[in-house]
Design a protein around this motif. Structure first.
Motif, PDB file in Angstrom:
ATOM      1  N   ARG A 145       1.489  -1.526  -0.105  1.00 54.50           N
ATOM      2  CA  ARG A 145      -0.139  -0.116  -0.053  1.00 54.50           C
ATOM      3  C   ARG A 145       0.909   1.220  -0.272  1.00 54.50           C
ATOM      4  N   GLY A 146       2.014   1.113   0.710  1.00 52.44           N
ATOM      5  CA  GLY A 146       3.354   2.532   0.704  1.00 52.44           C
ATOM      6  C   GLY A 146       3.602   2.720  -0.743  1.00 52.44           C
ATOM      7  N   ASP A 147       4.204   1.502  -1.449  1.00 52.36           N
ATOM      8  CA  ASP A 147       4.607   1.344  -2.322  1.00 52.36           C
ATOM      9  C   ASP A 147       3.793   1.787  -4.003  1.00 52.36           C
ATOM     10  N   ILE A 148       2.053   2.091  -3.871  1.00 53.03           N
ATOM     11  CA  ILE A 148       1.083   2.485  -4.761  1.00 53.03           C
ATOM     12  C   ILE A 148       0.747   3.980  -4.156  1.00 53.03           C
ATOM     13  N   LEU A 149       0.782   3.890  -3.166  1.00 47.31           N
ATOM     14  CA  LEU A 149       0.909   5.682  -2.374  1.00 47.31           C
ATOM     15  C   LEU A 149       1.554   6.685  -3.287  1.00 47.31           C
ATOM     16  N   THR A 150       2.893   5.975  -3.083  1.00 45.16           N
ATOM     17  CA  THR A 150       4.000   6.495  -3.597  1.00 45.16           C
ATOM     18  C   THR A 150       3.900   6.739  -4.969  1.00 45.16           C
ATOM     19  N   LEU A 151       3.654   5.687  -5.563  1.00 44.94           N
ATOM     20  CA  LEU A 151       3.421   5.511  -7.387  1.00 44.94           C
ATOM     21  C   LEU A 151       2.489   6.776  -8.068  1.00 44.94           C
ATOM     22  N   CYS A 152       1.357   7.362  -6.348  1.00 49.70           N
ATOM     23  CA  CYS A 152       0.135   7.672  -6.824  1.00 49.70           C
ATOM     24  C   CYS A 152       0.833   9.443  -6.429  1.00 49.70           C
ATOM     25  N   GLY A 153       2.068   9.875  -5.664  1.00 50.25           N
ATOM     26  CA  GLY A 153       2.545  11.032  -4.916  1.00 50.25           C
ATOM     27  C   GLY A 153       1.461  11.112  -4.269  1.00 50.25           C
TER      28      GLY A 153
ATOM     29  N   ARG B 275      -9.670   8.044 -11.103  1.00 53.80           N
ATOM     30  CA  ARG B 275      -8.962   6.835 -11.932  1.00 53.80           C
ATOM     31  C   ARG B 275      -7.828   6.183 -10.844  1.00 53.80           C
ATOM     32  N   VAL B 276      -6.805   6.904 -10.785  1.00 49.55           N
ATOM     33  CA  VAL B 276      -5.905   5.574 -10.635  1.00 49.55           C
ATOM     34  C   VAL B 276      -5.875   5.381  -9.140  1.00 49.55           C
ATOM     35  N   PHE B 277      -6.615   6.296  -8.326  1.00 48.01           N
ATOM     36  CA  PHE B 277      -7.467   5.882  -7.307  1.00 48.01           C
ATOM     37  C   PHE B 277      -7.887   4.960  -6.465  1.00 48.01           C
ATOM     38  N   LYS B 278      -8.827   4.895  -7.382  1.00 45.45           N
ATOM     39  CA  LYS B 278      -9.964   3.767  -7.697  1.00 45.45           C
ATOM     40  C   LYS B 278      -9.850   2.255  -8.035  1.00 45.45           C
ATOM     41  N   LEU B 279      -8.844   2.393  -9.323  1.00 46.56           N
ATOM     42  CA  LEU B 279      -7.749   1.545  -9.945  1.00 46.56           C
ATOM     43  C   LEU B 279      -6.953  -0.344  -8.850  1.00 46.56           C
ATOM     44  N   VAL B 280      -6.387   1.393  -8.142  1.00 48.11           N
ATOM     45  CA  VAL B 280      -5.451   0.815  -6.953  1.00 48.11           C
ATOM     46  C   VAL B 280      -6.029   0.528  -5.841  1.00 48.11           C
ATOM     47  N   TRP B 281      -7.073   1.096  -5.768  1.00 49.70           N
ATOM     48  CA  TRP B 281      -8.198  -0.074  -4.408  1.00 49.70           C
ATOM     49  C   TRP B 281      -8.345  -0.967  -4.833  1.00 49.70           C
ATOM     50  N   ALA B 282      -8.564  -1.401  -6.000  1.00 46.78           N
ATOM     51  CA  ALA B 282      -8.821  -2.883  -6.197  1.00 46.78           C
ATOM     52  C   ALA B 282      -8.253  -3.437  -6.551  1.00 46.78           C
ATOM     53  N   GLY B 283      -7.215  -3.106  -6.920  1.00 49.19           N
ATOM     54  CA  GLY B 283      -5.795  -3.815  -7.854  1.00 49.19           C
ATOM     55  C   GLY B 283      -4.720  -4.070  -5.676  1.00 49.19           C
ATOM     56  N   HIS B 284      -4.576  -3.184  -5.070  1.00 45.90           N
ATOM     57  CA  HIS B 284      -4.406  -3.941  -3.961  1.00 45.90           C
ATOM     58  C   HIS B 284      -5.620  -4.791  -3.322  1.00 45.90           C
ATOM     59  N   VAL B 285      -6.607  -4.209  -2.851  1.00 47.48           N
ATOM     60  CA  VAL B 285      -7.227  -5.853  -2.084  1.00 47.48           C
ATOM     61  C   VAL B 285      -7.352  -7.104  -3.331  1.00 47.48           C
ATOM     62  N   TYR B 286      -7.447  -7.118  -4.463  1.00 44.94           N
ATOM     63  CA  TYR B 286      -7.544  -8.082  -5.299  1.00 44.94           C
ATOM     64  C   TYR B 286      -6.001  -8.508  -5.068  1.00 44.94           C
ATOM     65  N   GLY B 287      -4.972  -8.110  -5.032  1.00 44.21           N
ATOM     66  CA  GLY B 287      -3.473  -8.516  -5.261  1.00 44.21           C
ATOM     67  C   GLY B 287      -3.128  -9.135  -3.688  1.00 44.21           C
ATOM     68  N   ILE B 288      -3.734  -8.686  -3.053  1.00 49.53           N
ATOM     69  CA  ILE B 288      -3.373  -9.057  -1.520  1.00 49.53           C
ATOM     70  C   ILE B 288      -3.884 -10.190  -1.213  1.00 49.53           C
TER      71      ILE B 288
END
Length: 129
Positions: A27-35, A62-75
């Motif tokens: 999640r931290g890496d994702i947030l960093t990529l989102c700035g 749009r990116v936030f929504k996608l990566v939220w879903a990606g985070h949950v699905y990836g975990i």
């Protein structure tokens, strides 16, 4: 049941998706990529933050929504791979899958405001053409 990620804590929703070291790092890496520079919190707090921030139709939203879903699905996918298949991957591997999914989901999206520094940074960080 004990978490397949750390082998110590009970596998609760909060622990699995945000409290466990693996999930927290992802999640931290994702947030960093989102700035976004903020500490990862509990499921309820992350959800409240998402409800507050995921309004509108900007590229960031749009990116936030996608990566939220990606985070949950990836975990969840990684958890099942470890639990049922005995296969272990690194955080970077799961993040790579999420980045590829974001690129596919946003492929062909006309990003009109690439001049905007935040949008440009998002495009570079996530590999969006």
């Amino acid at each position: 049941m004990i978490s397949v990620f750390c082998g110590i804590e009970a596998e609760t929703r909060d622990h699995l998706f945000f409290d466990c070291g693996f999930a927290r790092e992802l999640r931290g890496d994702i947030l960093t990529l989102c700035g976004v520079m903020r500490r990862v919190s509990s499921w309820d707090r992350e959800l409240a933050w998402a409800v507050h921030c995921f309004k509108g139709k900007s590229l960031l939203v749009r990116v936030f929504k996608l990566v939220w879903a990606g985070h949950v699905y990836g975990i969840w996918k990684e958890r099942n791979s470890r639990f049922f298949g005995g296969k272990v991957r690194l955080v970077g591997d799961v993040l790579k899958d999420i980045k590829e999914a974001v690129q596919i989901w946003l492929k062909g999206l006309a990003i009109s405001s690439r001049v905007d520094l935040r949008n440009n940074s998002l495009c570079v960080n996530w590999g969006i053409a």
